[in-house]
Design a protein around this motif. Sequence first.
Motif, PDB file in Angstrom:
ATOM      1  N   GLU A 256       0.829  -1.208   0.000  1.00 43.34           N
ATOM      2  CA  GLU A 256       0.000   0.000   0.000  1.00 43.34           C
ATOM      3  C   GLU A 256       0.864   1.259   0.000  1.00 43.34           C
ATOM      4  OE1 GLU A 256      -3.918  -1.695   2.438  1.00 43.34           O
ATOM      5  OE2 GLU A 256      -2.317  -0.667   3.523  1.00 43.34           O
ATOM      6  N   ILE A 257       1.875   1.269   0.853  1.00 41.34           N
ATOM      7  CA  ILE A 257       2.753   2.438   0.945  1.00 41.34           C
ATOM      8  C   ILE A 257       3.549   2.606  -0.347  1.00 41.34           C
ATOM      9  CG2 ILE A 257       4.738   3.416   2.155  1.00 41.34           C
ATOM     10  CD1 ILE A 257       3.658   2.096   4.706  1.00 41.34           C
ATOM     11  N   ALA A 258       4.045   1.499  -0.884  1.00 37.82           N
ATOM     12  CA  ALA A 258       4.810   1.552  -2.134  1.00 37.82           C
ATOM     13  C   ALA A 258       3.973   2.137  -3.274  1.00 37.82           C
ATOM     14  CB  ALA A 258       5.297   0.151  -2.510  1.00 37.82           C
ATOM     15  N   ASN A 259       2.715   1.742  -3.348  1.00 34.36           N
ATOM     16  CA  ASN A 259       1.843   2.253  -4.406  1.00 34.36           C
ATOM     17  C   ASN A 259       1.684   3.767  -4.315  1.00 34.36           C
ATOM     18  OD1 ASN A 259       1.383  -0.256  -5.550  1.00 34.36           O
ATOM     19  ND2 ASN A 259      -0.457  -0.665  -4.330  1.00 34.36           N
ATOM     20  N   LEU A 260       1.556   4.286  -3.083  1.00 39.44           N
ATOM     21  CA  LEU A 260       1.380   5.723  -2.906  1.00 39.44           C
ATOM     22  C   LEU A 260       2.666   6.493  -3.206  1.00 39.44           C
ATOM     23  CD1 LEU A 260      -0.805   5.836   0.330  1.00 39.44           C
ATOM     24  CD2 LEU A 260      -1.534   6.253  -2.010  1.00 39.44           C
ATOM     25  N   LEU A 261       3.816   5.868  -2.975  1.00 39.16           N
ATOM     26  CA  LEU A 261       5.097   6.540  -3.213  1.00 39.16           C
ATOM     27  C   LEU A 261       5.630   6.297  -4.626  1.00 39.16           C
ATOM     28  CD1 LEU A 261       6.926   5.775   0.170  1.00 39.16           C
ATOM     29  CD2 LEU A 261       5.710   7.866  -0.493  1.00 39.16           C
ATOM     30  N   GLY A 262       4.920   5.472  -5.388  1.00 42.02           N
ATOM     31  CA  GLY A 262       5.356   5.184  -6.759  1.00 42.02           C
ATOM     32  C   GLY A 262       6.514   4.204  -6.828  1.00 42.02           C
ATOM     33  N   ILE A 263       6.707   3.440  -5.754  1.00 45.89           N
ATOM     34  CA  ILE A 263       7.807   2.474  -5.693  1.00 45.89           C
ATOM     35  C   ILE A 263       7.314   1.099  -6.135  1.00 45.89           C
ATOM     36  CG2 ILE A 263       9.378   1.235  -4.138  1.00 45.89           C
ATOM     37  CD1 ILE A 263       9.518   3.780  -2.459  1.00 45.89           C
ATOM     38  N   LYS A 264       8.065   0.493  -7.030  1.00 44.42           N
ATOM     39  CA  LYS A 264       7.743  -0.856  -7.484  1.00 44.42           C
ATOM     40  C   LYS A 264       8.813  -1.818  -6.989  1.00 44.42           C
ATOM     41  CE  LYS A 264       5.364   0.704 -11.667  1.00 44.42           C
ATOM     42  NZ  LYS A 264       5.311   0.634 -13.148  1.00 44.42           N
ATOM     43  N   TYR A 265       8.387  -2.984  -6.534  1.00 43.00           N
ATOM     44  CA  TYR A 265       9.355  -3.991  -6.116  1.00 43.00           C
ATOM     45  C   TYR A 265       8.819  -5.381  -6.424  1.00 43.00           C
ATOM     46  CZ  TYR A 265       6.543  -4.502  -1.798  1.00 43.00           C
ATOM     47  OH  TYR A 265       5.530  -4.709  -0.894  1.00 43.00           O
ATOM     48  N   LYS A 266       9.747  -6.280  -6.688  1.00 47.34           N
ATOM     49  CA  LYS A 266       9.393  -7.652  -7.051  1.00 47.34           C
ATOM     50  C   LYS A 266      10.429  -8.594  -6.467  1.00 47.34           C
ATOM     51  CE  LYS A 266       8.625 -10.652 -11.072  1.00 47.34           C
ATOM     52  NZ  LYS A 266       8.658 -10.721 -12.552  1.00 47.34           N
ATOM     53  N   LYS A 267       9.939  -9.632  -5.803  1.00 50.43           N
ATOM     54  CA  LYS A 267      10.848 -10.598  -5.198  1.00 50.43           C
ATOM     55  C   LYS A 267      11.461 -11.487  -6.267  1.00 50.43           C
ATOM     56  CE  LYS A 267      11.239 -13.589  -1.157  1.00 50.43           C
ATOM     57  NZ  LYS A 267      10.558 -14.131   0.032  1.00 50.43           N
ATOM     58  N   MET A 268      12.779 -11.660  -6.182  1.00 51.47           N
ATOM     59  CA  MET A 268      13.512 -12.466  -7.152  1.00 51.47           C
ATOM     60  C   MET A 268      14.018 -13.744  -6.472  1.00 51.47           C
ATOM     61  SD  MET A 268      13.209 -10.260  -9.612  1.00 51.47           S
ATOM     62  CE  MET A 268      14.366 -10.714 -10.901  1.00 51.47           C
ATOM     63  N   GLU A 269      14.765 -14.540  -7.192  1.00 48.89           N
ATOM     64  CA  GLU A 269      15.347 -15.761  -6.618  1.00 48.89           C
ATOM     65  C   GLU A 269      16.417 -15.389  -5.592  1.00 48.89           C
ATOM     66  OE1 GLU A 269      16.785 -18.326  -9.638  1.00 48.89           O
ATOM     67  OE2 GLU A 269      14.848 -18.590 -10.605  1.00 48.89           O
ATOM     68  N   GLY A 270      16.557 -16.229  -4.601  1.00 50.85           N
ATOM     69  CA  GLY A 270      17.586 -15.991  -3.600  1.00 50.85           C
ATOM     70  C   GLY A 270      17.210 -14.927  -2.590  1.00 50.85           C
ATOM     71  N   ASN A 271      15.926 -14.638  -2.480  1.00 56.72           N
ATOM     72  CA  ASN A 271      15.407 -13.661  -1.523  1.00 56.72           C
ATOM     73  C   ASN A 271      15.840 -12.225  -1.817  1.00 56.72           C
ATOM     74  OD1 ASN A 271      13.612 -13.513   0.713  1.00 56.72           O
ATOM     75  ND2 ASN A 271      15.319 -12.934   2.041  1.00 56.72           N
ATOM     76  N   ASP A 272      16.261 -11.969  -3.047  1.00 62.26           N
ATOM     77  CA  ASP A 272      16.577 -10.612  -3.459  1.00 62.26           C
ATOM     78  C   ASP A 272      15.333  -9.948  -4.039  1.00 62.26           C
ATOM     79  OD1 ASP A 272      19.252 -10.533  -2.723  1.00 62.26           O
ATOM     80  OD2 ASP A 272      19.902 -11.481  -4.595  1.00 62.26           O
ATOM     81  N   TYR A 273      15.399  -8.628  -4.172  1.00 61.09           N
ATOM     82  CA  TYR A 273      14.287  -7.864  -4.728  1.00 61.09           C
ATOM     83  C   TYR A 273      14.780  -6.941  -5.846  1.00 61.09           C
ATOM     84  CZ  TYR A 273      11.157  -9.124  -0.851  1.00 61.09           C
ATOM     85  OH  TYR A 273      10.359  -9.807   0.049  1.00 61.09           O
ATOM     86  N   ASP A 274      13.998  -6.860  -6.861  1.00 62.03           N
ATOM     87  CA  ASP A 274      14.197  -5.838  -7.889  1.00 62.03           C
ATOM     88  C   ASP A 274      13.262  -4.695  -7.509  1.00 62.03           C
ATOM     89  OD1 ASP A 274      14.889  -4.477 -10.181  1.00 62.03           O
ATOM     90  OD2 ASP A 274      13.401  -5.496 -11.423  1.00 62.03           O
ATOM     91  N   HIS A 275      13.802  -3.490  -7.348  1.00 66.15           N
ATOM     92  CA  HIS A 275      12.948  -2.417  -6.819  1.00 66.15           C
ATOM     93  C   HIS A 275      13.376  -1.034  -7.320  1.00 66.15           C
ATOM     94  CE1 HIS A 275      15.979  -1.049  -3.829  1.00 66.15           C
ATOM     95  NE2 HIS A 275      16.335  -2.332  -3.812  1.00 66.15           N
ATOM     96  N   SER A 276      12.476  -0.100  -7.187  1.00 65.30           N
ATOM     97  CA  SER A 276      12.727   1.286  -7.581  1.00 65.30           C
ATOM     98  C   SER A 276      13.689   1.955  -6.601  1.00 65.30           C
ATOM     99  CB  SER A 276      11.421   2.084  -7.598  1.00 65.30           C
ATOM    100  OG  SER A 276      10.442   1.450  -8.388  1.00 65.30           O
ATOM    101  N   PHE A 277      14.390   2.966  -7.135  1.00 63.34           N
ATOM    102  CA  PHE A 277      15.254   3.803  -6.302  1.00 63.34           C
ATOM    103  C   PHE A 277      14.587   5.169  -6.211  1.00 63.34           C
ATOM    104  CE2 PHE A 277      19.727   4.348  -4.781  1.00 63.34           C
ATOM    105  CZ  PHE A 277      19.660   5.688  -4.440  1.00 63.34           C
ATOM    106  N   ILE A 278      13.789   5.357  -5.167  1.00 60.06           N
ATOM    107  CA  ILE A 278      13.040   6.604  -5.011  1.00 60.06           C
ATOM    108  C   ILE A 278      13.126   7.087  -3.560  1.00 60.06           C
ATOM    109  CG2 ILE A 278      10.754   7.699  -5.094  1.00 60.06           C
ATOM    110  CD1 ILE A 278       9.997   5.831  -7.350  1.00 60.06           C
ATOM    111  N   ILE A 279      13.501   8.336  -3.405  1.00 59.15           N
ATOM    112  CA  ILE A 279      13.491   8.997  -2.097  1.00 59.15           C
ATOM    113  C   ILE A 279      12.463  10.115  -2.171  1.00 59.15           C
ATOM    114  CG2 ILE A 279      14.817  10.299  -0.392  1.00 59.15           C
ATOM    115  CD1 ILE A 279      17.350   8.939  -1.532  1.00 59.15           C
ATOM    116  N   THR A 280      11.549  10.131  -1.223  1.00 62.25           N
ATOM    117  CA  THR A 280      10.412  11.062  -1.262  1.00 62.25           C
ATOM    118  C   THR A 280      10.442  12.009  -0.067  1.00 62.25           C
ATOM    119  OG1 THR A 280       9.043   9.402  -2.376  1.00 62.25           O
ATOM    120  CG2 THR A 280       7.893  11.229  -1.312  1.00 62.25           C
TER     121      THR A 280
END
Length: 205
Positions: free
Chosen positions: A153-177
């Motif tokens: 919910e918070i990510a959606n409001l801040l425009g941050i996208k993230y997705k869980k990858m293999e090995g417990n890593d995440y692909d995610h946006s780099f955004i500071i608000t």
Amino acid sequence: MFYLRDFVLIASLVSALSASAVQAHEHEHQHHDKNETSEAVEPTKLSEESIYNLGSELLDSNGKKVSIVSLKGQPVVISMAYTSCAYACPLIISQMQQLEKEVEAQGLKARFVIVSFDPKVDTPSVMKKYAEKRKLSSRWNLYTSSSDKTPREIANLLGIKYKKMEGNDYDHSFIITVLDKDGVIRGQQIGADKEPKELIKFLKN
């Protein structure tokens, strides 16, 4: 000649006038108190653009449940990260720390907030140890949650996208608000190649 009945009459009149004055004063005082009370308890309405309307519940680094609206009151620099991140997240925090130094240098007020999008791993104790490892000041609050719902919910409001990858890593946006004191977005840094000090202008309004 002054008679006893005259004295009784005068005493009665003085007593009646005094009682009337006291009642009037009490009524005015009660009315005044009532107005003060109603003003004190009247809640401040949030802007429709405030992310605090979400009312999401988070967990602080001591495991205490807190509402996101508790951040209300002064500007907030906020981003999302996860503690096992090897590159992007440490850089996000480093850039926020650069901004913090500028905030201190200019005598401004701001809170710095990180919300984890890996709540299964980032327990409150993990977040606390991470804050100590990164030597984060008292200006900082690190939050996690009991499920993935709140970070989404918070990510959606801040425009941050993230997705869980293999090995417990995440692909995610780099955004500071930067949020104003009421939780309205005033500015964002999108991408690691930007200058975090540029966000300082949004903390002055």
